[in-house]
Design an enzyme around this catalytic site. Structure first.
Site, PDB file in Angstrom:
ATOM      1  N   LYS A 189      -6.286  15.752   3.866  1.00 58.76           N
ATOM      2  CA  LYS A 189      -7.005  16.242   5.042  1.00 58.76           C
ATOM      3  C   LYS A 189      -6.024  16.812   6.067  1.00 58.76           C
ATOM      4  CE  LYS A 189     -10.571  13.703   6.443  1.00 58.76           C
ATOM      5  NZ  LYS A 189     -11.192  12.508   7.053  1.00 58.76           N
TER       6      LYS A 189
ATOM      7  N   GLU B 204     -23.649  17.718  14.807  1.00 59.04           N
ATOM      8  CA  GLU B 204     -23.054  18.549  13.767  1.00 59.04           C
ATOM      9  C   GLU B 204     -23.760  19.904  13.809  1.00 59.04           C
ATOM     10  OE1 GLU B 204     -22.654  16.708   9.943  1.00 59.04           O
ATOM     11  OE2 GLU B 204     -22.039  14.818  10.834  1.00 59.04           O
TER      12      GLU B 204
ATOM     13  N   LYS C  36     -24.476   5.030  23.852  1.00 64.18           N
ATOM     14  CA  LYS C  36     -24.363   5.806  22.622  1.00 64.18           C
ATOM     15  C   LYS C  36     -25.409   5.397  21.586  1.00 64.18           C
ATOM     16  CE  LYS C  36     -23.107   8.170  19.246  1.00 64.18           C
ATOM     17  NZ  LYS C  36     -22.657   9.511  18.996  1.00 64.18           N
TER      18      LYS C  36
ATOM     19  N   LEU D  62     -39.256  16.708  18.068  1.00 68.71           N
ATOM     20  CA  LEU D  62     -40.606  16.378  17.611  1.00 68.71           C
ATOM     21  C   LEU D  62     -40.950  17.233  16.395  1.00 68.71           C
ATOM     22  CD1 LEU D  62     -42.901  15.888  20.768  1.00 68.71           C
ATOM     23  CD2 LEU D  62     -41.995  14.148  19.210  1.00 68.71           C
TER      24      LEU D  62
ATOM     25  N   GLY E  38     -41.397  16.292   9.463  1.00 65.80           N
ATOM     26  CA  GLY E  38     -40.946  16.758   8.153  1.00 65.80           C
ATOM     27  C   GLY E  38     -40.309  15.629   7.383  1.00 65.80           C
TER      28      GLY E  38
ATOM     29  N   GLY F  80     -31.478  12.246   8.626  1.00 62.97           N
ATOM     30  CA  GLY F  80     -30.433  11.761   7.724  1.00 62.97           C
ATOM     31  C   GLY F  80     -29.109  11.967   8.420  1.00 62.97           C
TER      32      GLY F  80
ATOM     33  N   CYS G  72     -24.994   9.644  11.122  1.00 64.83           N
ATOM     34  CA  CYS G  72     -25.109   8.942  12.407  1.00 64.83           C
ATOM     35  C   CYS G  72     -26.428   8.197  12.583  1.00 64.83           C
ATOM     36  CB  CYS G  72     -24.910   9.930  13.552  1.00 64.83           C
ATOM     37  SG  CYS G  72     -23.324  10.774  13.437  1.00 64.83           S
TER      38      CYS G  72
ATOM     39  N   LYS H  25     -27.394   5.179  10.027  1.00 70.13           N
ATOM     40  CA  LYS H  25     -26.525   3.995  10.061  1.00 70.13           C
ATOM     41  C   LYS H  25     -26.456   3.399  11.460  1.00 70.13           C
ATOM     42  CE  LYS H  25     -22.281   5.715  11.667  1.00 70.13           C
ATOM     43  NZ  LYS H  25     -21.565   5.280  12.837  1.00 70.13           N
TER      44      LYS H  25
ATOM     45  N   LYS I 183     -29.113  18.686   7.483  1.00 70.35           N
ATOM     46  CA  LYS I 183     -29.725  19.603   8.442  1.00 70.35           C
ATOM     47  C   LYS I 183     -29.032  20.951   8.303  1.00 70.35           C
ATOM     48  CE  LYS I 183     -26.971  18.791  12.591  1.00 70.35           C
ATOM     49  NZ  LYS I 183     -27.029  18.410  13.995  1.00 70.35           N
TER      50      LYS I 183
END
Ligand code: UGA
Length: 437
Positions: free
Chosen positions: A35, A150, A204, A250, A253, A257, A260, A263, A322
């Protein structure tokens, strides 16, 4: 000002690049050699609009460097902790291994005057525990949660809607250090809230819990809408016009996921259990269940339509959790594709960016390189992620490329009238024409 950022994943890589773009001498530290190598070349290890340009600018200007050697954090004015806090294996709680390891390895390199600023999402109580560890070095600690999304990470980091500083009572120097870091952002009038550690930690997780609850609320309405013949998108428009409710988040669908929301609500619930407040956050279990039920419903709808048309080939459009992301962590779309394949259906999937990441999780999933290839020979088309690329499909042209005459819109993203006019039966989650479960 000298800045170090420990952890160069999503949060850390974006934060380091953003810090360098504000003109600070910045070093990003990560234990993953591969990385770090990529980041040194100015290449992000994930897809995020705007980040490659920002990274390259910092690396080329010499203000941004990356290393695996944590001793290079020594002498920094502020050291941000941006490592991951994933879900613990076999438990709902957050795994703090990386946060603890980062702080432990940092301790020998800290000195009076340095501020350690935690950005990772942690269970309430963590900041105080870490502050006690850091205190003997003379450095101090603040918790400065991050709210970036993201797909908009660069914009959200450089133009946040608020800054939250969790500091120890009377630690004015921590406030001054963070004010110095964020000076140009504060000059624009950005709200800044100074709170204690526990409040910062709760801000948070409660923000993410609220967003998850909002999504599951509308998806609960979608479940009901399917039974009574109501239209959840019109319902969302109507209640969303009430400024107290608001239309954002709102969209009914396939649900939420990513790395963030899922979990974080589980870890929040687990922490509440530990604190003897399991009942207080018991509704988050429902939020999780409603969310997961939407995936079951999508799989069932696809199965039902395949039976009806007498086929078994399904084109899945979208795999990322997304749009504008290649992240497939806990992705509803990937989960649906995987379950259809496991159920013996012939799946052909396409996602504009998430092929590589999806294959790492489901190596046997057939993923092609275009919408055209995915729909070729399909019996049913299922939309799992609302990429603009899919919204822009011309259904008239698509109808010439595929024998499929049914499209199941898992994100309420397609123009149902246009698709119907092109000869497709359009079924969408929470819409009146969708057969009741
Ligand atoms: C989320 C929060 O929105 C950020 O504020 C937070 O900083 C971040 O988590 C984090 O904790 O790091 P993110 O995971 O990038 O950001 O994604 P969101 O934009 O919140 O979307 C989450 C999921 O909800 C996606 O799967 C999306 O498709 C779904 N969603 C969103 C809906 O199903 N309906 C909606 O109306 C909105």
């Amino acid at each position: 000002m000298k800045i170090a950022v420990i952890g160069c994943g999503y949060l850390g890589a974006v934060h380091a690049a953003a810090m360098a773009s504000l003109g600070y001498e910045t070093v990003g530290v990560d234990v993953d050699e591969a990385k770090v190598d990529r980041l040194r070349r100015g290449e992000p290890p994930f897809y995020e609009p705007g980040l490659p340009e920002l990274l390259r600018a910092g690396v080329d200007a010499g203000t941004l460097r990356f290393t695996t050697d944590i001793s290079e954090a020594a002498g920094s004015d502020v050291v941000f902790i941006a490592v991951g806090t994933p879900q613990k294996a076999g438990s709902d709680a957050a795994d703090l291994t990386y946060v603890d390891a980062a702080v432990e390895s940092l301790l020998p390199h800290l000195a009076a005057g340095t501020l350690v600023a935690g950005k990772s999402t942690v269970p309430v109580g963590t900041a105080q525990r870490l502050a006690d560890l850091v205190a003997p070095t003379g450095a101090s600690l603040a918790w400065n949660p991050e709210f970036l999304r993201e797909g908009f990470a660069v914009e959200d980091t450089l133009r946040p809607d608020r800054l939250v500083y969790g500091v120890a009572d009377g630690d004015d120097s921590a406030i001054a250090s963070l004010d110095a870091v964020y000076a140009s952002i504060l000059e624009r009038g950005t709200d800044r809230l100074v709170v204690n550690f526990a409040t910062a930690e709760l801000v948070k997780v409660s923000a993410n819990a609220f967003l998850a609850t909002k999504i599951s609320f509308i998806n609960a309405m979608a479940e009901l809408s399917e039974t009574v013949g109501a239209d959840v998108t019109q319902l969302a428009d109507a209640i969303g016009l009430d400024a107290r409710i608001g239309r954002r988040f709102l969209n009914a669908g396939l649900g939420f996921g990513g790395g963030c929301l899922p979990k974080d609500i589980r870890a929040f619930q687990a922490r509440a259990d530990e604190l003897g407040h399991g009942e207080t956050l018991g509704f988050l279990r429902e939020v999780d269940q409603i969310n997961l039920r939407r995936r079951d419903r999508m799989v069932a709808l696809v199965e039902q339509e395949l039976e009806r048309v007498g086929g078994d080939r399904v084109a899945v459009l979208g795999l990322a959790f997304k749009p504008n992301s290649d992240d497939v962590r806990d992705s509803p779309a990937l989960d649906v594709a995987r379950r259809l394949q496991e159920g013996g259906r012939v799946v052909r999937a396409f996602d504009p960016e998430a092929k590589g990441t999806a294959l790492r999780i489901v190596p046997t999933l057939p993923i092609v390189d275009s919408v055209e290839e995915a729909v070729d020979g399909a019996d049913v088309i299922a939309l799992g992620t609302e990429w603009q690329h899919f919204r822009d499909i011309d259904p008239v042209r698509l109808a010439e490329l595929t024998p499929a005459r049914v499209v199941i819109d898992g994100r309420n993203a397609l123009d149902a009238a246009a698709w119907s006019a092109a000869g497709f039966t359009v079924l969408a989650l929470g819409r009146p024409d969708t057969p009741a479960a």
